[in-house]
Design an enzyme around this catalytic site. Structure first.
Site, PDB file in Angstrom:
ATOM      1  N   ASN A 102      12.154  12.883  -9.566  1.00 44.91           N
ATOM      2  CA  ASN A 102      10.733  13.242  -9.707  1.00 44.91           C
ATOM      3  C   ASN A 102      10.471  14.620  -9.120  1.00 44.91           C
ATOM      4  O   ASN A 102      11.109  15.051  -8.174  1.00 44.91           O
ATOM      5  CB  ASN A 102       9.839  12.175  -9.047  1.00 44.91           C
ATOM      6  CG  ASN A 102       9.502  12.505  -7.610  1.00 44.91           C
ATOM      7  OD1 ASN A 102       8.555  13.253  -7.331  1.00 44.91           O
ATOM      8  ND2 ASN A 102      10.298  11.991  -6.679  1.00 44.91           N
ATOM      9  N   PHE A 106       3.091  16.420  -5.067  1.00 48.05           N
ATOM     10  CA  PHE A 106       1.899  15.968  -4.318  1.00 48.05           C
ATOM     11  C   PHE A 106       0.640  15.959  -5.182  1.00 48.05           C
ATOM     12  O   PHE A 106      -0.417  16.456  -4.767  1.00 48.05           O
ATOM     13  CB  PHE A 106       1.635  16.854  -3.084  1.00 48.05           C
ATOM     14  CG  PHE A 106       2.604  16.693  -1.946  1.00 48.05           C
ATOM     15  CD1 PHE A 106       3.565  15.700  -1.922  1.00 48.05           C
ATOM     16  CD2 PHE A 106       2.534  17.558  -0.850  1.00 48.05           C
ATOM     17  CE1 PHE A 106       4.445  15.568  -0.855  1.00 48.05           C
ATOM     18  CE2 PHE A 106       3.412  17.432   0.220  1.00 48.05           C
ATOM     19  CZ  PHE A 106       4.362  16.445   0.211  1.00 48.05           C
ATOM     20  N   SER A 166       9.287  16.636   1.344  1.00 51.70           N
ATOM     21  CA  SER A 166       9.283  16.597  -0.123  1.00 51.70           C
ATOM     22  C   SER A 166       9.960  17.856  -0.638  1.00 51.70           C
ATOM     23  O   SER A 166       9.675  18.951  -0.154  1.00 51.70           O
ATOM     24  CB  SER A 166       7.858  16.542  -0.655  1.00 51.70           C
ATOM     25  OG  SER A 166       7.882  16.857  -2.045  1.00 51.70           O
ATOM     26  N   ASN A 168       9.425  19.065  -3.514  1.00 52.46           N
ATOM     27  CA  ASN A 168       8.649  19.552  -4.657  1.00 52.46           C
ATOM     28  C   ASN A 168       7.452  20.412  -4.288  1.00 52.46           C
ATOM     29  O   ASN A 168       6.673  20.787  -5.153  1.00 52.46           O
ATOM     30  CB  ASN A 168       8.200  18.359  -5.512  1.00 52.46           C
ATOM     31  CG  ASN A 168       9.391  17.572  -6.013  1.00 52.46           C
ATOM     32  OD1 ASN A 168      10.361  18.155  -6.499  1.00 52.46           O
ATOM     33  ND2 ASN A 168       9.350  16.254  -5.861  1.00 52.46           N
ATOM     34  N   THR A 169       7.284  20.702  -3.010  1.00 48.42           N
ATOM     35  CA  THR A 169       6.274  21.684  -2.575  1.00 48.42           C
ATOM     36  C   THR A 169       7.067  22.847  -1.994  1.00 48.42           C
ATOM     37  O   THR A 169       7.744  22.677  -0.979  1.00 48.42           O
ATOM     38  CB  THR A 169       5.326  21.071  -1.519  1.00 48.42           C
ATOM     39  OG1 THR A 169       4.577  20.023  -2.148  1.00 48.42           O
ATOM     40  CG2 THR A 169       4.361  22.099  -0.957  1.00 48.42           C
ATOM     41  N   LYS A 208       8.696  12.165   8.553  1.00 47.00           N
ATOM     42  CA  LYS A 208       9.613  11.787   7.445  1.00 47.00           C
ATOM     43  C   LYS A 208      10.513  12.961   7.087  1.00 47.00           C
ATOM     44  O   LYS A 208      10.026  14.053   6.787  1.00 47.00           O
ATOM     45  CB  LYS A 208       8.802  11.355   6.230  1.00 47.00           C
ATOM     46  CG  LYS A 208       9.687  10.854   5.082  1.00 47.00           C
ATOM     47  CD  LYS A 208       8.897  10.041   4.102  1.00 47.00           C
ATOM     48  CE  LYS A 208       9.727   9.594   2.926  1.00 47.00           C
ATOM     49  NZ  LYS A 208       8.953   8.797   1.963  1.00 47.00           N
ATOM     50  N   ASN A 237      13.616  10.925   2.675  1.00 46.86           N
ATOM     51  CA  ASN A 237      12.964  11.255   1.411  1.00 46.86           C
ATOM     52  C   ASN A 237      14.032  11.367   0.307  1.00 46.86           C
ATOM     53  O   ASN A 237      15.174  10.955   0.509  1.00 46.86           O
ATOM     54  CB  ASN A 237      12.207  12.583   1.592  1.00 46.86           C
ATOM     55  CG  ASN A 237      10.921  12.624   0.780  1.00 46.86           C
ATOM     56  OD1 ASN A 237      10.942  12.308  -0.407  1.00 46.86           O
ATOM     57  ND2 ASN A 237       9.827  13.004   1.406  1.00 46.86           N
TER      58      ASN A 237
END
Ligand SMILES: Cc1cc2nc3c(=O)[nH]c(=O)nc-3n(C[C@H](O)[C@H](O)[C@H](O)COP(=O)(O)O)c2cc1C
Length: 332
Positions: A102, A106, A166, A168-169, A208, A237
């Site tokens: 994925n 966010f 994450s 993805n940021t 996390k 994660n």
């Protein structure tokens, strides 16, 4: 559901869940909530198996999720302001390996909407709220976003997760290292002390982390977590690695890989952390649990609690009860 586009089926399922809960259907279809009580971070958990962050980002399905057998539910990641996330498609299923890639980025409706959704829920169980920063907030100001969300959610959460992992940021994962991490932890701890006084309640904060750190980096993270007296660490994660999915359809899509292929990587992180932390703070183990055995393995590696995301997508509530039972058997 697997015939539909992954994000569409996800949204349909999430929206139907509370309706099913209100109608009492989940009690027929869902899992029995097995009891295996434990106290971690000063909180009483009915069992050790929780829903990981990211499935219910806006807290719209907490009632339904709590009927799937989970001992606790984590919502978010939520950011101060709403944001769209990355363009679709941004979730890909790799069923041969019980995996997901994925790059959601966010997508969420913002912290105020999360709180008003939670106001409508009947759920009284253990609730984690996972907080992050907006994509357009520069990293120099990241602490402000986390503090803003911390203040907003403090009164509603059983525990709060600070997501610095994450993939993805852009730039988010740099907050896991060195001075950036220390400055964030320092700011969070002093705000937590003020909020604890104001609310007359201490709400633990867990951090996390990603599975893609070297042992040397993990040793440094563990030292920071100890020195700032953080209350817990969630490991892990999703991974940027593509080990275990090479050659499969969608394997080359950008984003974080979760599910079975991340299992050993995250268990290894848990082992290293357990060794370094030596009981100073508890570990919540997540990553690649798709069988009851995998949940028990995380506990044996040093986790006090576990969480599940991808395995739940592939196996549903049966995996939750299997996991609770496998963990119970460790004690027998
Ligand atoms: C589609 C998707 C979205 C996710 N979103 C978030 C998120 O918003 N915040 C977060 O902390 N973790 C998020 N995660 C990571 C999961 O919480 C979990 O740490 C990771 O997927 C490993 O566990 P699993 O193998 O059981 O899925 C997401 C995972 C997936 C698959």
């Amino acid at each position: 559901m697997f015939q539909l586009d992954p994000e569409l089926s996800h949204n349909v399922a999430l929206h139907s869940m509370n309706l099913a809960s209100a109608l009492g259907v989940n009690k027929l279809l869902g899992a029995e909530k097995l009891s295996d009580p434990v106290q971690v971070m000063g909180i009483n958990f009915p069992n050790r198996v929780g829903l990981a962050a990211g499935l219910d980002k806006n807290g719209i399905a907490v009632d339904g999720m709590s009927e799937m057998g989970f001992g606790f539910v984590e919502v978010g990641t939520v950011t101060p302001r709403p944001q769209d996330g990355n363009p679709k498609p941004r979730i890909f299923r790799l069923p041969e390996q019980r995996a997901i890639i994925n790059r959601m980025g966010f997508n969420n409706d913002g912290v105020d909407t999360l709180l008003s959704n939670l106001d409508k829920s009947r759920y009284k169980g253990v609730l984690g709220i996972n907080i992050g920063k907006n994509k357009d907030t520069p990293n120099e100001n990241a602490n402000d976003d986390y503090l803003y969300c911390l203040r907003k959610v403090y009164g509603r959460a059983s525990y709060i997760t600070v997501n610095v992992s994450s993939p993805n940021t852009p730039g988010l994962r740099t907050l896991q290292y060195g001075e950036s991490l220390n400055s964030l932890l320092d700011a969070l701890k002093s705000e937590q002390a003020k909020l604890a006084k104001f609310h007359d309640r201490y709400v633990p904060i867990a951090v996390k982390i990603a599975p893609d750190m070297t042992d040397e980096e993990l040793v440094l993270v563990a030292a920071s977590l100890k020195s700032y007296e953080m209350d817990g660490v969630i490991a892990t994660n999703t991974t940027l690695s593509r080990e275990g999915v090479e050659g499969l359809e969608y394997a080359d899509e950008a984003g974080g890989l979760s599910g079975a292929p991340v299992r050993n990587k995250s268990t290894k992180v848990i082992r290293t952390l357990a060794n370094e932390l030596d009981g100073a703070l508890p570990i919540i183990g997540v990553g690649g649990i798709t069988e009851g055995f995998d949940a028990a393995e995380k506990i044996e590696a040093g986790a006090s609690l576990v969480q599940i995301y991808s395995g739940f997508i592939y196996r549903g509530p049966q995996l939750v009860t299997d996991s609770v039972r496998a963990i119970q058997q460790l004690a027998e």
